[in-house]
Design a protein around this motif. Structure first.
Motif: not given
Ligand SMILES: [Zn+2]
Length: 481
Positions: A362-371
């Motif tokens: 949903y946030h169009k981020l890779a998992l390691d970019q999530l907080r």
């Protein structure tokens, strides 16, 4: 020659190059990246990260970057290669301005690793022919396009940067198998921490042939990125099949991949390998790779994806598919292990592999970019486990958690999101919903089971989604009996 050797409809072999995340070049101490200072754009001025060694000045002596050897060894051992007992570098001679000394230092005679493998989920093994270290050439910069520039500029900043080359056996039978192979390789690189996915470049040359043509192969050069490799393979297989259907004759050729048009185009027809005149580099003395070094590297290897999958299944009783999905992403696997110490592992696996991945998409981020803070996740999932909050509430909180930190328990308290479990209160709300949904009730009584969902939806709305939907449904059914 190769005819008769294969028996599948499609034959694919890959030659993969990636730049390991080293700070300095392969044979000198020049930096691999531009230094970025605060409040400054990371503008990389051409030819600023060079020295007599990577420019190949006469008399300069290359010195091996020890970490490059460590990385190569790690990968070789992780892929079950047999390791050479001596590290020998060769000069691959050619005349081209992208290497100032007219040769590239590579490995030819004795690759660092050979005869390794990657096992696909079907159990099929894809052989690794060789793994070796080599230096990257400079980049040629054309002021306009390559065809209409009056001159070419050369930037030697990249010259001498370490590349790891990995050559597979031609054992992949479809672009899908190639994709799985690459995915597995990517996961192994993540686990070994020798490649930076955000900044590192991965390139491949692919050999592709099909049965109908008698395995006349095309080589597609320089495909950049995991996704593009698969796209190029899909296109090329289709092109070859189409050509055979149109009764065209395929010839062995070398092709380029254009990511914009999504097509390959012929660069040249090629019959034989160019003769590069390899000689052993006299400036680089052979280095012994001792059994001790190999053992030490082996001991230092992290638990690899295949072992993790097995352990997740035996220790945490996960289904093979859950174990596999979690293990294929290092961030997910590590988070799971920590969370599973506090929460039911099966519940944790479901939430991480489905809901957390959904949030990342949903946030169009890779998992390691999530907080992600494991303690907050544990706090949230423990409320789910004890049925203190509804799944829907937990999903919403999870999404917020990956943006900023807070205590989920505190949040639930402040926003009064605790599940409505008070039966009396729920009954009142159900009565209210029934009174307001006469048409749906009539439908339900006439046998349209699905009409009840409408009433459940109303109760969920009154409770801001905090009620247990299944419980509400049961309650409604009883009341309508
Ligand atoms: Zn240098």
């Amino acid at each position: 020659m190769v005819n008769g050797k294969f028996n599948s409809d499609v034959v694919i072999g890959l030659e993969i190059h990636f730049q390991p995340n080293l700070k300095s070049k392969l044979f000198c101490s020049c930096a691999t990246k531009a230094e970025t200072k605060k409040n400054e754009n990371s503008k990389d001025e051409p030819n600023t990260r060079t020295c007599v060694i990577c420019l190949g000045m006469p008399g300069s002596k290359p010195m091996l970057n020890k970490k490059a050897l460590d990385y190569g060894l790690k990968l070789g051992l992780a892929l079950n290669c047999s390791i050479a007992l001596e590290l020998i570098f060769s000069r691959k001679s050619y005349f081209y301005p992208d290497l100032a000394k007219n040769y590239q230092i590579s490995q030819f005679e004795l690759p660092l690793g050979k005869n390794g493998e990657i096992v696909l989920s079907s159990g099929k093994k894809i052989g690794i022919e060789r793994i070796h270290l080599e230096e990257d050439p400079a980049s040629l910069v054309h002021p306009n396009t390559i065809h209409d520039s009056a001159y070419t500029l050369i930037d030697y900043n990249r010259s001498g940067i370490c590349l790891i080359e990995l050559v597979t056996k031609p054992e992949m039978r479809s672009p899908e198998e190639a994709r799985e192979f690459l995915k597995k390789l990517r996961t192994i690189l993540q686990y070994l921490e020798i490649f930076d996915e955000q900044t590192g470049v991965i390139k491949a040359d692919a050999n592709i042939s099909i049965k109908e043509s008698g395995y006349v192969r095309s080589e597609v050069k320089n495909i950049t990125g995991f996704k593009e490799i698969e796209r190029a393979l899909l296109y090329e297989v289709e092109r070859q099949k189409q050509a055979m259907q149109n009764n065209e004759k395929l010839v062995m050729d070398t092709r380029g991949w254009n990511a914009l048009t999504g097509k390959t185009t012929r660069l040249r027809t090629k019959e034989t390998e160019a003769d590069y005149g390899y000689i052993i580099d006299p400036d680089l003395v052979p280095i012994d790779i001792t059994q001790e070094m190999i053992e030490k590297t082996k001991r230092g290897l992290p638990e690899l994806p295949d072992e993790k999958i097995k352990r997740f299944i035996t220790k945490h009783k996960l289904s093979p598919i859950d174990a596999q999905v979690l293990a294929m992403e290092r961030v997910l696997a590590e988070l799971f292990e920590k969370v599973a110490e506090e929460i039911d592992p099966i519940l944790a696996a479901q939430w991480l592999r489905h809901e957390l991945v959904k949030v990342a998409n949903y946030h169009k981020l890779a998992l390691d970019q999530l907080r992600i803070e494991e303690l907050e996740i544990v706090e949230l999932l423990s409320m789910v486990e004890k049925k203190e909050i509804s799944d829907r509430t937990a999903q919403q909180i999870l999404s917020l958690l990956t943006e900023k930190g807070f205590s989920p328990r505190q949040y639930v308290k402040e926003h009064k999101l605790t599940i409505v479990s008070d039966t009396k209160e729920l009954e009142e709300l159900c009565k209210k919903a029934i009174a307001e949904s006469q048409p749906a009730i009539d439908d339900y009584k006439a046998g349209k089971e699905i009409a009840l969902n409408n009433v459940v939806g109303k109760v969920m709305k009154y409770t801001k989604g905090t009620a247990d939907a299944a419980k509400v449904k049961d309650m409604l059914k009883k009341m309508l009996r």
